[in-house]
Design an enzyme around this catalytic site. Structure first.
Site, PDB file in Angstrom:
ATOM      1  N   ASP A  51       3.371  13.475  -0.940  1.00  0.00           N
ATOM      2  CA  ASP A  51       2.719  13.080  -2.189  1.00  0.00           C
ATOM      3  C   ASP A  51       1.740  14.111  -2.718  1.00  0.00           C
ATOM      4  O   ASP A  51       1.273  13.978  -3.851  1.00  0.00           O
ATOM      5  CB  ASP A  51       1.964  11.754  -2.007  1.00  0.00           C
ATOM      6  CG  ASP A  51       2.902  10.556  -2.047  1.00  0.00           C
ATOM      7  OD1 ASP A  51       4.119  10.780  -1.956  1.00  0.00           O
ATOM      8  OD2 ASP A  51       2.419   9.427  -2.151  1.00  0.00           O
ATOM      9  N   ASP A  85      -6.097  22.713 -41.878  1.00  0.00           N
ATOM     10  CA  ASP A  85      -6.870  23.302 -42.953  1.00  0.00           C
ATOM     11  C   ASP A  85      -6.178  24.594 -43.381  1.00  0.00           C
ATOM     12  O   ASP A  85      -5.367  25.146 -42.633  1.00  0.00           O
ATOM     13  CB  ASP A  85      -8.293  23.580 -42.439  1.00  0.00           C
ATOM     14  CG  ASP A  85      -9.233  24.009 -43.540  1.00  0.00           C
ATOM     15  OD1 ASP A  85      -8.916  23.765 -44.705  1.00  0.00           O
ATOM     16  OD2 ASP A  85     -10.286  24.594 -43.227  1.00  0.00           O
ATOM     17  N   VAL A 114       0.832  -1.198   0.000  1.00  0.00           N
ATOM     18  CA  VAL A 114       0.000   0.000   0.000  1.00  0.00           C
ATOM     19  C   VAL A 114       0.868   1.249   0.000  1.00  0.00           C
ATOM     20  O   VAL A 114       0.599   2.221  -0.718  1.00  0.00           O
ATOM     21  CB  VAL A 114      -0.951  -0.005   1.213  1.00  0.00           C
ATOM     22  CG1 VAL A 114      -1.719   1.317   1.290  1.00  0.00           C
ATOM     23  CG2 VAL A 114      -1.923  -1.170   1.119  1.00  0.00           C
ATOM     24  N   ALA A 115       1.961   1.220   0.779  1.00  0.00           N
ATOM     25  CA  ALA A 115       2.851   2.381   0.859  1.00  0.00           C
ATOM     26  C   ALA A 115       3.544   2.645  -0.469  1.00  0.00           C
ATOM     27  O   ALA A 115       3.853   3.795  -0.804  1.00  0.00           O
ATOM     28  CB  ALA A 115       3.890   2.164   1.950  1.00  0.00           C
ATOM     29  N   ASN A 160       3.282  10.029   3.460  1.00  0.00           N
ATOM     30  CA  ASN A 160       2.709  10.034   2.108  1.00  0.00           C
ATOM     31  C   ASN A 160       1.851  11.269   1.873  1.00  0.00           C
ATOM     32  O   ASN A 160       1.877  11.873   0.803  1.00  0.00           O
ATOM     33  CB  ASN A 160       1.865   8.776   1.888  1.00  0.00           C
ATOM     34  CG  ASN A 160       2.711   7.552   1.597  1.00  0.00           C
ATOM     35  OD1 ASN A 160       3.872   7.668   1.233  1.00  0.00           O
ATOM     36  ND2 ASN A 160       2.146   6.369   1.777  1.00  0.00           N
ATOM     37  N   GLU A 210      -0.610   6.933  -4.487  1.00  0.00           N
ATOM     38  CA  GLU A 210      -2.028   7.282  -4.624  1.00  0.00           C
ATOM     39  C   GLU A 210      -2.242   8.736  -5.024  1.00  0.00           C
ATOM     40  O   GLU A 210      -3.313   9.117  -5.494  1.00  0.00           O
ATOM     41  CB  GLU A 210      -2.790   6.977  -3.324  1.00  0.00           C
ATOM     42  CG  GLU A 210      -2.318   7.744  -2.107  1.00  0.00           C
ATOM     43  CD  GLU A 210      -1.265   6.965  -1.326  1.00  0.00           C
ATOM     44  OE1 GLU A 210      -1.053   7.268  -0.148  1.00  0.00           O
ATOM     45  OE2 GLU A 210      -0.646   6.060  -1.900  1.00  0.00           O
TER      46      GLU A 210
END
Length: 864
Positions: A701, A325, A278-279, A697, A283
């Site tokens: 993070d 175009d 999980v670490a 985190n 996330e």
């Protein structure tokens, strides 16, 4: 089936239509039942639930869902809630964007929800456009939208605006008759097509195709069948996620095995291993990526670029080919008189106007033989005639004053037989006929020519000279018109006779200012620019030369007909003229199969399939149809090519930032993985508890990673070639450096903790060592954000060091971390205690040392 080469009598017989009465109402009902309503059939749309479900079908989301499940299993409620918020936020944004894009086919159908006038049973009847059937006689007037494909039976001064279907920038002259079988769509002057507009004149049309069998219906098929490719970012994140899962699983298994060998209880080791997994999962990645892309959308919106899909922002940065175009994007979409030639004299735009009778007469003729009106900023009428009024004003005269001096008495409108328009005016002393038209036809009505300030007989040599001059202008890409007058004391009975030839003018839709420099910037950035237009090849070639689109060794112009016969010619060409919607779509497919990232611009219905298929579909905001705007990924509010290049630059900056914060997040999370793994494997006493890992985190993070996404680009962004779309978001070298970064950060944190434990007075203090490990890991990671810069940049230079948001986020995160020490409930939950000065110095010293070691290593190895 093509109807343009078939004789009209044969067509009337095939459809069973009476040319003077049309079909009977009873037969119309039978045909409606047989062919169905004249509308574009609805494509099956995905349900809202299915669109929502698609937002969760991504390896990144799978990874986060696993992490959330593990957090719930071990009752890490805050972690689970945070991950759930990230997943739902991304799903909501993706759902809104996809739902908006799926409305494109509705826009296509709405184009034809009007009424039409038909001749049935000998009576003119107004019916819903959906009730038109093959064989109907459709009556058209100026201003009408054509509601079905049809063959012209009768036409008077008919001009159709087919730009939305064929890309032709000017109204097209239409007339009855037969044409060769291989005549391309844009040149089928005896046909009118559903979805186009009548600009001038009137016509009686035999309806040949309705609904999905029309040319517009064919394009609807192409739009429905064009499959949108996954964006480069989506592909790269998918590859990245798979690799991250593999690495995480391997590390967790190794740590689990090491713990079991050290006789750590299996249940406890299993819990530790899952916690490590999980670490390891970043996330914060999806939400930071979303915010970075969203910020890019906002910045682009401020510069007239509306991006409809988040992923499109990054895809722009990977663009290797821009298919653009011509009309309105590279040019002004406004006709101008650029040259005038008269016997013995030539005038070119930006030159002083000649002060002689011949030029005055030509200018007056251009104004008098003209039905356009300019009322302030409002321009009404044919673009050519509007440009003639502007030509008069720009060369020292006033169109309104000229018109006030001549009373209009009569007009012979332009038609397909004479190809000349003439008007009769009465001046103060004489009557005057003013005429303009195709030079070849106009010369046929002339008997004299204005030379050296006087009339002279028009000789065969004069005719040949002016025909050659006209052809020379046309070959250079200019549309041409010839001019003639006749002055008489008495009102002439016939206008088109005994005219005096005055000269010719050339018209062009000029290039936009600054486009040439922008195209040069694209070439410098390794981006190939292709011009796709429905215009004449000579016109396309002229604009391409003026803008330096064609590079050395490339073929100047490839026509749609050439492309159809030899599809491989696109590989060495830069300009494509008279191309069909299917050919545009095939060209995009070919480029994508050759591993190019294609940006495609367009404004008409004919562009919709290619816009949808391209990696980036770019619609015009001013003149773009609703269909093109809804199919596209982004819309240019100003229709300017320069806005595309600005968006490409922004996309490159965003990808660089995404790569920066991925490296930052991974190196930080893996440093935690290394620390926790080593501590768990070797039974080191100062272990980090779950709440501390979650806090680390949260601090590293979110704010620093988010701030990295706000880093500005520098002058070198558009001096590099596009990255290879086949390469992953992180190369093998990138992964190597992530492990180096993680090892340095983890080593510094463990070094500080061991020093705090063993080099202090008294007995070992496990909690003190734990706190030093905790703070050193946080500070090392915060300072590591400053390492996310180019190796060749100066120590305190570069966009990262100038990022005020990043500097602010580092101080904010450090301040929040320090503040937690002084809030007793928070400090107790995080297992924190007051630390002596020596521990703070150890924390600061080892953290700064990690920054310096990384800089030293990158300076030595990355420069090489």
């Amino acid at each position: 089936m093509d109807f343009h080469p078939i004789a009209t009598d044969e067509l009337l017989r095939q459809f069973g239509t009476n040319p003077s009465a049309g079909v009977s109402p009873e037969k119309a009902e039978q045909l409606l039942a047989e062919h169905g309503p004249n509308e574009l059939s609805a494509t099956q749309r995905e349900s809202l639930w299915l669109i929502l479900l698609h937002q969760f079908m991504s390896p990144v989301i799978y990874l986060l869902l696993i992490a959330m499940g593990m957090s719930l299993f071990f009752r890490e409620w805050l972690d689970a809630i945070a991950i759930a918020v990230v997943i739902l936020l991304n799903a909501l944004i993706g759902f809104i964007m996809e739902f908006q894009a799926e409305k494109a086919m509705d826009g296509l159908r709405q184009m034809t929800t009007q009424t039409a006038r038909v001749l049935r049973g000998g009576k003119i009847t107004e019916i819903p456009s959906t009730a038109i059937v093959p064989g109907d006689l459709l009556l058209l007037d100026a201003g009408d939208m054509v509601q079905a494909d049809g063959r012209l039976l009768e036409a008077t001064s008919l001009q159709a605006d087919e730009s939305a279907l064929t890309g032709e920038s000017l109204p097209v002259d239409k007339s009855p008759g037969e044409l060769p079988e291989d005549t391309p769509l844009a040149e089928r002057s005896n046909m009118v097509y559903k979805g186009t507009f009548i600009r001038n004149g009137n016509a009686r049309v035999l309806v040949t195709s309705t609904g999905m069998k029309t040319e517009l219906g064919h394009i609807a098929h192409l739009v429905a069948g064009a499959q949108k490719s996954a964006t480069p970012l989506e592909k790269k994140l998918e590859s990245f996620s798979k690799r991250l899962i593999g690495i995480t699983v391997v590390i967790v298994i190794l740590i689990f095995g090491a713990g079991v060998l050290n006789q750590v209880p299996i249940l406890e080791m299993l819990k530790t291993s899952i916690a490590l997994a999980v670490a390891a999962i970043p996330e914060g990645l999806p939400v930071v990526a979303t915010l970075s892309l969203a910020r890019g959308m906002i910045r682009m919106a401020r510069q007239n670029v509306i991006v409809k899909k988040l992923s499109a922002v990054e895809t722009l940065g990977a663009t290797t080919v821009i298919c653009t175009d011509k009309t309105g994007t590279l040019t002004e979409n406004k006709m101008q008189v650029t040259e005038a030639q008269q016997p013995g004299a030539t005038w070119k735009q930006s030159e002083e106007a000649p002060e002689n009778d011949a030029f005055r007469l030509l200018r007056e003729t251009a104004v008098l033989c003209n039905n356009a009106i300019i009322d302030g900023d409002k321009e009404i009428g044919d673009p050519i005639e509007v440009s003639l009024l502007q030509f008069a004003d720009e060369t020292g005269d006033n169109a309104e004053i000229i018109r006030e001096g001549f009373k209009k008495l009569d007009e012979a409108p332009f038609n397909s037989d004479t190809r000349v328009m003439a008007t009769l005016h009465q001046g103060e002393e004489q009557f005057r006929v003013s005429a303009k038209g195709a030079t070849e036809d106009l010369l046929g009505y002339c008997t004299a020519i204005w030379k050296n300030g006087a009339l002279a007989p028009l000789s065969d040599e004069d005719r040949q000279f002016w025909m050659a001059a006209t052809e020379q202008l046309a070959a250079s890409g200019l549309k041409t018109l010839g001019y003639a007058i006749r002055e008489a004391n008495d009102q002439p009975g016939e206008m088109l006779e005994e005219l005096v030839f005055l000269g010719i003018t050339g018209f062009m839709d000029p290039p936009r200012a600054g486009v040439k420099e922008v195209i040069r910037e694209c070439h410098g950035a390794g981006i190939r620019v292709l011009m796709l237009t429905g215009d004449h090849p000579a016109t396309a070639a002229t604009i391409a030369r003026q803008l330096d689109i064609v590079r050395e060794g490339q073929k100047p112009v490839v026509t749609g007909r050439e492309l159809e016969k030899a599809p491989e010619v696109w590989e060495n060409a830069a300009v494509f003229a008279r191309v069909s919607p299917k050919q545009k779509l095939d060209l995009v497919n070919g480029l994508q199969e050759d591993h190019h990232i294609v940006a495609m611009t367009g404004d008409g219905v004919n562009d919709a399939p290619a816009l949808k298929k391209a990696d980036i579909g770019i619609a015009m905001g001013i003149r773009g149809t609703q269909v093109s705007q809804e199919v596209a990924d982004m819309v240019l509010k100003d229709d300017a090519f320069a806005s595309i290049v600005m968006a490409v630059r922004q996309g490159r900056v965003i990808f660089t930032n995404i790569r920066r914060f991925i490296i930052f997040l991974l190196s930080c999370n893996l440093s935690e993985l290394l620390v926790i793994g080593l501590v768990a494997t070797f039974n080191i006493p100062f272990q980090l508890v779950a709440i501390q890992i979650l806090f680390i985190n949260l601090i590293t993070d979110v704010f620093p990673a988010m701030a990295l996404g706000f880093t500005e680009g520098d002058a070198t962004v558009m001096q590099k070639h596009p990255r290879d779309p086949r390469k992953p978001i992180l190369s093998r070298n990138g992964w190597t450096w992530i492990w180096v970064y993680a090892a340095v950060i983890g080593g510094s944190a463990l070094g500080a903790a061991f020093t705090a434990e063993y080099f202090r007075e008294g007995a070992t203090d496990v909690m003190a060592a734990n706190n030093v490990l905790f703070y050193t890991l946080i500070l090392s990671q915060l300072l590591h954000a400053l390492n996310m810069k180019e190796p060749r940049e100066k120590f305190l230079g570069g966009p990262v060091m100038r990022n005020k948001y990043l500097i602010g986020s580092i101080f904010l995160s450090a301040g929040v971390t320090l503040l937690c020490l002084f809030i007793p409930p928070v400090a107790k939950a995080l297992r924190l205690q007051m630390m002596p000065a020596i521990d703070w110095w150890l924390t600061l010293g080892f953290s700064v040392a990690s920054l310096l070691v990384v800089r030293l290593l990158s300076g030595i190895f990355m420069r090489k």
